[in-house]
Scaffold this motif. Structure first.
Motif, PDB file in Angstrom:
ATOM      1  N   PHE A  15       1.346 -16.832  43.650  1.00  0.00           N
ATOM      2  CA  PHE A  15       0.326 -17.635  42.961  1.00  0.00           C
ATOM      3  C   PHE A  15      -0.949 -17.694  43.789  1.00  0.00           C
ATOM      4  O   PHE A  15      -2.055 -17.551  43.261  1.00  0.00           O
ATOM      5  CB  PHE A  15       0.855 -19.042  42.699  1.00  0.00           C
ATOM      6  CG  PHE A  15      -0.035 -19.855  41.822  1.00  0.00           C
ATOM      7  CD1 PHE A  15       0.102 -19.817  40.454  1.00  0.00           C
ATOM      8  CD2 PHE A  15      -1.037 -20.635  42.361  1.00  0.00           C
ATOM      9  CE1 PHE A  15      -0.728 -20.543  39.642  1.00  0.00           C
ATOM     10  CE2 PHE A  15      -1.875 -21.363  41.555  1.00  0.00           C
ATOM     11  CZ  PHE A  15      -1.715 -21.318  40.196  1.00  0.00           C
ATOM     12  N   ALA A  16      -0.783 -17.876  45.129  1.00  0.00           N
ATOM     13  CA  ALA A  16      -1.967 -17.951  45.987  1.00  0.00           C
ATOM     14  C   ALA A  16      -2.723 -16.623  45.975  1.00  0.00           C
ATOM     15  O   ALA A  16      -3.958 -16.601  45.944  1.00  0.00           O
ATOM     16  CB  ALA A  16      -1.548 -18.322  47.410  1.00  0.00           C
ATOM     17  N   ILE A  17      -1.967 -15.487  45.965  1.00  0.00           N
ATOM     18  CA  ILE A  17      -2.629 -14.177  45.916  1.00  0.00           C
ATOM     19  C   ILE A  17      -3.432 -14.050  44.627  1.00  0.00           C
ATOM     20  O   ILE A  17      -4.577 -13.596  44.628  1.00  0.00           O
ATOM     21  CB  ILE A  17      -1.584 -13.049  46.022  1.00  0.00           C
ATOM     22  CG1 ILE A  17      -1.019 -12.983  47.433  1.00  0.00           C
ATOM     23  CG2 ILE A  17      -2.197 -11.712  45.656  1.00  0.00           C
ATOM     24  CD1 ILE A  17       0.118 -12.003  47.582  1.00  0.00           C
ATOM     25  N   GLY A  18      -2.830 -14.480  43.501  1.00  0.00           N
ATOM     26  CA  GLY A  18      -3.542 -14.399  42.225  1.00  0.00           C
ATOM     27  C   GLY A  18      -4.797 -15.250  42.230  1.00  0.00           C
ATOM     28  O   GLY A  18      -5.860 -14.810  41.780  1.00  0.00           O
ATOM     29  N   ALA A  19      -4.685 -16.482  42.769  1.00  0.00           N
ATOM     30  CA  ALA A  19      -5.857 -17.360  42.796  1.00  0.00           C
ATOM     31  C   ALA A  19      -6.946 -16.761  43.675  1.00  0.00           C
ATOM     32  O   ALA A  19      -8.132 -16.788  43.321  1.00  0.00           O
ATOM     33  CB  ALA A  19      -5.451 -18.743  43.307  1.00  0.00           C
ATOM     34  N   ALA A  20      -6.543 -16.177  44.826  1.00  0.00           N
ATOM     35  CA  ALA A  20      -7.541 -15.553  45.705  1.00  0.00           C
ATOM     36  C   ALA A  20      -8.226 -14.397  44.985  1.00  0.00           C
ATOM     37  O   ALA A  20      -9.439 -14.210  45.103  1.00  0.00           O
ATOM     38  CB  ALA A  20      -6.864 -15.070  46.986  1.00  0.00           C
ATOM     39  N   LEU A  32      -8.696 -10.414  35.363  1.00  0.00           N
ATOM     40  CA  LEU A  32      -7.610 -10.600  34.383  1.00  0.00           C
ATOM     41  C   LEU A  32      -6.260 -10.227  34.994  1.00  0.00           C
ATOM     42  O   LEU A  32      -5.246 -10.897  34.748  1.00  0.00           O
ATOM     43  CB  LEU A  32      -7.870  -9.747  33.142  1.00  0.00           C
ATOM     44  CG  LEU A  32      -8.870 -10.308  32.134  1.00  0.00           C
ATOM     45  CD1 LEU A  32      -9.074  -9.319  31.014  1.00  0.00           C
ATOM     46  CD2 LEU A  32      -8.360 -11.611  31.558  1.00  0.00           C
ATOM     47  N   LEU A  33      -6.245  -9.168  35.831  1.00  0.00           N
ATOM     48  CA  LEU A  33      -4.987  -8.787  36.483  1.00  0.00           C
ATOM     49  C   LEU A  33      -4.507  -9.901  37.403  1.00  0.00           C
ATOM     50  O   LEU A  33      -3.307 -10.174  37.503  1.00  0.00           O
ATOM     51  CB  LEU A  33      -5.165  -7.499  37.284  1.00  0.00           C
ATOM     52  CG  LEU A  33      -5.360  -6.200  36.502  1.00  0.00           C
ATOM     53  CD1 LEU A  33      -5.594  -5.054  37.452  1.00  0.00           C
ATOM     54  CD2 LEU A  33      -4.149  -5.916  35.653  1.00  0.00           C
ATOM     55  N   SER A  34      -5.448 -10.571  38.100  1.00  0.00           N
ATOM     56  CA  SER A  34      -5.051 -11.663  38.991  1.00  0.00           C
ATOM     57  C   SER A  34      -4.433 -12.810  38.205  1.00  0.00           C
ATOM     58  O   SER A  34      -3.485 -13.461  38.668  1.00  0.00           O
ATOM     59  CB  SER A  34      -6.256 -12.159  39.776  1.00  0.00           C
ATOM     60  OG  SER A  34      -6.862 -11.107  40.463  1.00  0.00           O
ATOM     61  N   ILE A  35      -4.966 -13.045  36.987  1.00  0.00           N
ATOM     62  CA  ILE A  35      -4.367 -14.084  36.147  1.00  0.00           C
ATOM     63  C   ILE A  35      -2.936 -13.706  35.778  1.00  0.00           C
ATOM     64  O   ILE A  35      -2.032 -14.550  35.768  1.00  0.00           O
ATOM     65  CB  ILE A  35      -5.238 -14.308  34.895  1.00  0.00           C
ATOM     66  CG1 ILE A  35      -6.588 -14.881  35.316  1.00  0.00           C
ATOM     67  CG2 ILE A  35      -4.561 -15.238  33.925  1.00  0.00           C
ATOM     68  CD1 ILE A  35      -7.570 -14.992  34.193  1.00  0.00           C
ATOM     69  N   GLU A  36      -2.710 -12.407  35.515  1.00  0.00           N
ATOM     70  CA  GLU A  36      -1.339 -11.970  35.222  1.00  0.00           C
ATOM     71  C   GLU A  36      -0.431 -12.217  36.424  1.00  0.00           C
ATOM     72  O   GLU A  36       0.740 -12.600  36.264  1.00  0.00           O
ATOM     73  CB  GLU A  36      -1.318 -10.477  34.865  1.00  0.00           C
ATOM     74  CG  GLU A  36      -2.188 -10.089  33.683  1.00  0.00           C
ATOM     75  CD  GLU A  36      -1.644 -10.592  32.380  1.00  0.00           C
ATOM     76  OE1 GLU A  36      -0.443 -10.850  32.296  1.00  0.00           O
ATOM     77  OE2 GLU A  36      -2.435 -10.754  31.443  1.00  0.00           O
ATOM     78  N   ILE A  37      -0.949 -11.981  37.648  1.00  0.00           N
ATOM     79  CA  ILE A  37      -0.123 -12.243  38.849  1.00  0.00           C
ATOM     80  C   ILE A  37       0.270 -13.710  38.890  1.00  0.00           C
ATOM     81  O   ILE A  37       1.421 -14.058  39.165  1.00  0.00           O
ATOM     82  CB  ILE A  37      -0.893 -11.853  40.127  1.00  0.00           C
ATOM     83  CG1 ILE A  37      -1.152 -10.368  40.170  1.00  0.00           C
ATOM     84  CG2 ILE A  37      -0.108 -12.258  41.367  1.00  0.00           C
ATOM     85  CD1 ILE A  37      -1.951  -9.943  41.379  1.00  0.00           C
ATOM     86  N   MET A  38      -0.695 -14.606  38.595  1.00  0.00           N
ATOM     87  CA  MET A  38      -0.389 -16.038  38.646  1.00  0.00           C
ATOM     88  C   MET A  38       0.665 -16.405  37.599  1.00  0.00           C
ATOM     89  O   MET A  38       1.607 -17.163  37.881  1.00  0.00           O
ATOM     90  CB  MET A  38      -1.661 -16.856  38.432  1.00  0.00           C
ATOM     91  CG  MET A  38      -2.548 -16.884  39.640  1.00  0.00           C
ATOM     92  SD  MET A  38      -3.776 -18.171  39.546  1.00  0.00           S
ATOM     93  CE  MET A  38      -5.028 -17.342  38.617  1.00  0.00           C
ATOM     94  N   LEU A  39       0.520 -15.856  36.371  1.00  0.00           N
ATOM     95  CA  LEU A  39       1.507 -16.152  35.326  1.00  0.00           C
ATOM     96  C   LEU A  39       2.898 -15.690  35.749  1.00  0.00           C
ATOM     97  O   LEU A  39       3.900 -16.375  35.527  1.00  0.00           O
ATOM     98  CB  LEU A  39       1.111 -15.470  34.018  1.00  0.00           C
ATOM     99  CG  LEU A  39      -0.079 -16.067  33.281  1.00  0.00           C
ATOM    100  CD1 LEU A  39      -0.531 -15.131  32.181  1.00  0.00           C
ATOM    101  CD2 LEU A  39       0.299 -17.394  32.682  1.00  0.00           C
ATOM    102  N   ASN A  40       2.964 -14.529  36.409  1.00  0.00           N
ATOM    103  CA  ASN A  40       4.260 -14.025  36.841  1.00  0.00           C
ATOM    104  C   ASN A  40       4.866 -14.862  37.941  1.00  0.00           C
ATOM    105  O   ASN A  40       6.087 -15.018  38.004  1.00  0.00           O
ATOM    106  CB  ASN A  40       4.128 -12.574  37.290  1.00  0.00           C
ATOM    107  CG  ASN A  40       4.346 -11.637  36.144  1.00  0.00           C
ATOM    108  OD1 ASN A  40       5.464 -11.360  35.780  1.00  0.00           O
ATOM    109  ND2 ASN A  40       3.270 -11.208  35.524  1.00  0.00           N
ATOM    110  N   ALA A  41       4.008 -15.390  38.828  1.00  0.00           N
ATOM    111  CA  ALA A  41       4.522 -16.268  39.881  1.00  0.00           C
ATOM    112  C   ALA A  41       5.190 -17.491  39.264  1.00  0.00           C
ATOM    113  O   ALA A  41       6.291 -17.899  39.667  1.00  0.00           O
ATOM    114  CB  ALA A  41       3.382 -16.693  40.806  1.00  0.00           C
ATOM    115  N   VAL A  42       4.541 -18.048  38.229  1.00  0.00           N
ATOM    116  CA  VAL A  42       5.118 -19.223  37.576  1.00  0.00           C
ATOM    117  C   VAL A  42       6.406 -18.850  36.850  1.00  0.00           C
ATOM    118  O   VAL A  42       7.392 -19.601  36.887  1.00  0.00           O
ATOM    119  CB  VAL A  42       4.082 -19.837  36.620  1.00  0.00           C
ATOM    120  CG1 VAL A  42       4.687 -20.981  35.853  1.00  0.00           C
ATOM    121  CG2 VAL A  42       2.888 -20.315  37.407  1.00  0.00           C
TER     122      VAL A  42
END
Lengths: 100, 178
Positions: A15-20, A32-42
């Protein structure tokens, strides 16, 4: 067996990587890819909690997150295409029409 | 223990490829690295006895969504980010913004660490509690999905329909009436 806490730590790091990524990258597609990373973390923490509690709810919420992420990607990319037609740029700093 | 080893390898791959996704200036490489990250996450789902989620992750995320991203990257011929321009124009290059952003990042990290440290019962292995043996069954999962969650399921179909129509309308050229 792996403790639940380890899954949660992996989820927090992702999640932190996506937010960064949202703040560091200057490219709408990578944002948009970073948002996908955050969704996957959750998603990962939902599934891990569901496994811990012995219920399906975590997995089912994950399906809905995946469905919403697919819809979000379709609409988001359509907006990116529309913006690119206007400005010939993917840099979010190029779209300042609504900025005061 | 092979199980622990697999967990560390998969989570290491997931974290490393995600970090590389945001470390890339070329969006093409970012998309391909994110597919690898999703593959590793699917492996973690299998370890968590969620085979259906793992398969959905591969088919929908790594398959459909990432191909959509690749389409757009190729369609727009998306340029690499220019390193010199990034140095010159990025808001975080201004000291005030950089300090404020660093502060917010610190707050996020502290909050995540606090949440993880103050949680109780996270040291027990997953699936050590009674009654957690049935979670892997796709049959029971489908039954729950189509009984308890049937309204949310149908609402999702409406959402996807609206998103599809919205994407078509948004990506249409202006003045194109056909």
């Amino acid at each position: 067996m792996i403790p639940l806490g380890h899954y949660l730590i992996v989820s927090a790091i992702l999640f932190a990587i996506g937010a960064a990524g949202v703040f560091l990258r200057r490219n709408l597609i990578t944002i948009l890819l970073s948002i996908e990373i955050m969704l996957n973390a959750v998603n990962l923490s939902f599934v891990a909690f569901g496994r811990q509690l012995g219920s399906f709810d975590g997995q089912i919420i994950t399906f809905f997150v995946i469905a919403v992420a697919a819809a979000e990607a379709a609409v988001g990319l359509a907006i990116v295409i529309g913006l690119y037609r206007h400005r010939e740029s993917l840099n979010p700093d190029a779209f300042t029409l609504l900025k005061w | 223990m092979p199980e622990t080893l697999v967990f560390y390898v998969l989570s290491g791959v997931a974290i490393a490829t995600s970090a590389l996704v945001i470390g890339q200036r070329n969006p093409m490489y970012s998309v391909l690295l994110l597919v690898a990250s999703f593959g590793a996450l699917a492996g973690l789902y299998i370890q968590l006895d969620a085979p259906f989620v793992a398969v959905a992750q591969i088919i929908i995320y790594a398959g459909a969504v990432m191909v959509l991203f690749l389409f757009v990257v190729m369609l727009l011929n998306a340029p690499r980010e220019d390193a010199a321009e990034w140095d010159r124009t990025h808001p975080l290059r201004q000291p005030a913004f950089a300090r404020f952003g660093g502060l917010l990042a610190l707050v996020l990290v502290l909050q995540l660490a606090w949440a993880l440290l103050s949680a109780t019962g996270v040291d027990a292995p997953v699936a050590s509690r009674a009654g957690s043996e049935v979670v892997g069954s796709v049959r029971a999962l489908g039954r729950t999905l189509f009984t308890d969650y049937v309204f949310a399921f149908e609402a999702t179909s409406i959402l996807i329909l609206v998103a599809m129509v919205g994407a078509v309308v948004l990506a249409r050229r202006e003045g194109d009436q056909s």
